[in-house]
Design an enzyme around this catalytic site. Structure first.
Site, PDB file in Angstrom:
ATOM      1  N   HIS A   8       3.024  -0.123   1.299  1.00 44.56           N
ATOM      2  CA  HIS A   8       2.972   1.175   1.982  1.00 44.56           C
ATOM      3  C   HIS A   8       1.524   1.549   2.295  1.00 44.56           C
ATOM      4  O   HIS A   8       1.256   2.649   2.750  1.00 44.56           O
ATOM      5  CB  HIS A   8       3.540   2.278   1.076  1.00 44.56           C
ATOM      6  CG  HIS A   8       5.033   2.318   1.009  1.00 44.56           C
ATOM      7  ND1 HIS A   8       5.848   2.009   2.067  1.00 44.56           N
ATOM      8  CD2 HIS A   8       5.869   2.686   0.001  1.00 44.56           C
ATOM      9  CE1 HIS A   8       7.119   2.155   1.702  1.00 44.56           C
ATOM     10  NE2 HIS A   8       7.156   2.559   0.461  1.00 44.56           N
ATOM     11  N   SER A  60      14.295  12.505   5.509  1.00 43.16           N
ATOM     12  CA  SER A  60      14.655  11.420   4.597  1.00 43.16           C
ATOM     13  C   SER A  60      13.820  11.495   3.312  1.00 43.16           C
ATOM     14  O   SER A  60      14.340  11.359   2.204  1.00 43.16           O
ATOM     15  CB  SER A  60      14.422  10.082   5.306  1.00 43.16           C
ATOM     16  OG  SER A  60      14.810   9.027   4.477  1.00 43.16           O
TER      17      SER A  60
END
Ligand code: A3P
Length: 321
Positions: free
Chosen positions: A127, A157
């Site tokens: 990430h 989300s």
């Protein structure tokens, strides 16, 4: 080696303790701001250690994303594509492991085992923002695939994911409006979101042969087409015979939200089992897998503000969502 690692980890910890800090999102770990991005200590430490020690190989393929933009899906698609001759529909590890557990995660797994190549596949996930990537990734000339998503769906989300995580930890969930302001200001895992996307976008313009830039919405729109592009980019193209046999369609079906979400392992299994706070129920990673679900949660004003911020951040970059 372990002793060296301990010394390094201690010096990282000391450095992190001097950084700007925010306790937010109701998560036990505070976020720390380092070189423009907000990370929690375990992942920031992992990032720093990867920057010092990770040795990329030219054959590596690094799957990059900000949280909640489709990484699990991308992992399953790339894993199934690369291993298509080793496994069939009934033997693929995707039936017994959740997608995050078939591809090692750089700032976590690498920090634990410096030679994380035991799976025998060239995939690795991260990430980290582009500017945080270990130098050897850029120097080795290995390939990167980035996936981004409409900031509104990404936020919704993320909010649900953290709320479900809070619930599992018995901590107080953060209200949507409060979470929204944090995301808007860029104070979220690996945020600001827009800066994360832009870093990879710009790199993809500079090195189109090394960085494939994908959008969740496009991948949903025509998954087979994009899977073929991904396979080609990775150096594992589908032969015409495979295409005639419907191999790409088969992989798309295997990795579809409905299929993965319905598997026992993804309903009841645990990701990073035995790792304390970092362990999570697999089912919190799967929610709806739809485009535009933000309409069910954001007010018109919230959507307008996020869109406006996106326009302002992406202006002049050639990128639109
Ligand atoms: P939603 O919360 O909108 O449903 P990541 O894997 O990067 O954390 O991204 C998570 C998002 O991808 C979640 O979005 C999740 O439901 C969705 N997702 C997970 N598996 C998917 C799949 N196989 N196909 C499409 N979307 C998927």
């Amino acid at each position: 080696e372990k002793q060296n690692r301990d010394v390094l980890q201690k010096s990282f910890k000391e450095m992190i303790s001097t950084l700007p800090k925010e306790n937010c999102w109701g998560i036990p770990e505070a976020l720390y701001q380092y070189q423009g991005f907000w990370l929690t200590p375990p992942f920031l430490q992992g990032a720093l250690s990867a920057q010092q020690q990770f040795q990329a190989q030219p054959t590596d393929i690094i799957l990059c994303s900000s949280p909640r933009t489709g990484a699990a899906w991308l992992k399953s698609l790339t894993f199934a594509t690369i291993t298509r001759t080793s496994y069939n529909d009934s033997t693929t590890p995707l039936l017994s492991k959740m997608p995050h557990d078939v591809v090692p995660f750089m700032e976590f797994d690498h920090a634990q085992f410096s030679t994380n190549r035991h799976l025998g596949i060239p995939l690795l996930a991260t990430h980290l923002p582009y500017s945080f990537l270990p130098r050897s990734i850029i120097d080795s000339g290995c390939k990167l695939i980035y996936i981004c998503r409409d900031p509104k769906d990404t936020f919704v989300s993320l909010h649900h994911f953290i709320a479900r995580y809070n619930k599992s930890q018995n901590t107080q969930p953060v209200q949507l409006d409060e979470a929204f302001e944090l995301f808007y200001e860029g104070v979220n895992w690996y945020g600001p979101y827009w800066d994360h996307v832009l870093g990879y976008w710009k790199a993809s313009l500079e090195h189109p042969d090394k960085l494939l830039f994908l959008k969740y919405e496009e991948l949903i729109e025509d998954t087979v087409l994009y899977l073929k592009k991904i396979a080609e980019f990775m150096g594992y193209p589908f032969s015409s015979e495979e295409q005639q046999q419907g191999v790409p369609e088969n992989i798309v079906q295997l990795c579809s939200f409905e299929n993965l979400n319905g598997l026992e392992v993804n309903k009841t299994g645990k990701h990073r089992d035995g790792q304390g706070d970092l362990a999570m129920e697999n089912n919190i990673f799967f929610r709806k897998g739809k485009v535009g679900d933000w309409k069910n949660y954001l007010t018109t004003e919230m959507a307008r503000r996020l869109d406006q911020r996106t326009l302002q951040k992406f202006r002049g970059s050639g990128l639109s969502v």
